[in-house]
Design a protein around this motif. Structure first.
Motif, PDB file in Angstrom:
ATOM      1  N   UNK A 219       0.909  -1.119   0.213  1.00  0.00           N
ATOM      2  CA  UNK A 219      -0.189   0.006   0.008  1.00  0.00           C
ATOM      3  C   UNK A 219       0.910   1.224   0.044  1.00  0.00           C
ATOM      4  N   UNK A 220       0.694   2.242  -1.024  1.00  0.00           N
ATOM      5  CA  UNK A 220       1.368   3.294  -1.292  1.00  0.00           C
ATOM      6  C   UNK A 220       0.464   4.466  -1.084  1.00  0.00           C
ATOM      7  N   UNK A 221      -0.831   4.435  -0.796  1.00  0.00           N
ATOM      8  CA  UNK A 221      -1.687   5.538  -1.003  1.00  0.00           C
ATOM      9  C   UNK A 221      -2.434   5.152  -2.280  1.00  0.00           C
ATOM     10  N   UNK A 222      -3.239   6.247  -2.742  1.00  0.00           N
ATOM     11  CA  UNK A 222      -3.870   6.361  -4.106  1.00  0.00           C
ATOM     12  C   UNK A 222      -2.982   6.753  -5.130  1.00  0.00           C
ATOM     13  N   UNK A 223      -2.942   5.866  -6.142  1.00  0.00           N
ATOM     14  CA  UNK A 223      -2.170   5.996  -7.300  1.00  0.00           C
ATOM     15  C   UNK A 223      -2.750   6.520  -8.429  1.00  0.00           C
TER      16      UNK A 223
END
Length: 224
Positions: A219-223
């Motif tokens: 999970x790296x935030x909204x892409x």
């Protein structure tokens, strides 16, 4: 041809490719992106637009048969990137990309009873592009289908991965696979995500509720 003879032939091909493959340092990464139509296409192209096209080249856009919208959107992105390159560098660089069309594994609202023949047809097309075509490239042009394959649904992406898996099972080079779950999946994974969860090289989600303790979600935030 018996199964034993076919297996022997595949092993011979595998060893020939292994010994003849030249391991040269490379500064680029070839990438294939599946455009699943509609919102899936918009998300995939938004991900693609953030890539450095001078590094991620050549690019292959995989679209389903009859999906003219996705093909047009991919071409539009390439034109935009090319125009920015001309303006910033004051010279034109020949874009390196192509479109591949494969049969749909399953149409919207198609019954499960009629799906298997279409899925097999789609799989055979994927095997042709991923496994067979690279075998006929010679010299410096002998490269895998792609170094990286990006998927984000829908169902046809499962068939694409099945072709990659077949390559790995018989020892042929194939792309690493990254699955990016759709932005619309906030609390649960899609069916494609559930099927590919344990198999792809990297599984990316865009909402924190999809991250499980001890899971393999990235999970790296909204892409998009």
């Amino acid at each position: 041809m018996s199964w034993a003879a076919l297996l022997l032939l595949l092993l011979c091909v595998r060893f020939v490719l292994f010994f003849r493959r030249r391991r040269l340092p490379r500064q680029t990464c070839s990438v294939a992106i599946f455009l699943g139509s509609g919102g899936h296409t918009s998300e995939a192209l938004q991900l693609a637009s953030s890539l450095d096209f001078s590094r991620y080249t050549p690019r292959t856009y995989v679209v389903s048969q009859g999906d003219a919208f996705s093909a047009q959107k991919a071409l539009a992105l390439e034109r935009i990137k090319a125009s920015h390159t001309v303006i910033s560098d004051n010279h034109s660089i020949q874009p390196q990309y192509k479109l591949l069309t494969i049969p749909r594994a399953r149409r919207v609202h198609q019954s499960l009873l009629t799906t298997p023949p279409d899925a097999v047809k789609s799989l055979l097309a994927c095997v042709y592009f991923i496994s067979v075509c690279p075998l006929f490239k010679i010299g410096a042009f002998r490269r895998p289908f792609a170094d990286l394959l990006i998927l984000n649904g829908p169902g046809t992406c499962v068939v694409l991965y099945a072709a990659v898996l077949l390559n790995r099972l018989i020892g042929l080079p194939g792309p690493r696979v990254m699955y990016v779950e759709s932005f619309a999946r906030v609390r649960s994974l899609s069916l494609s995500g559930k099927l590919l969860y344990h198999f792809v090289d990297r599984f990316v989600v865009q909402w924190p509720d999809l991250v499980q303790s001890g899971g393999r979600e990235d999970y790296r935030g909204c892409l998009v």
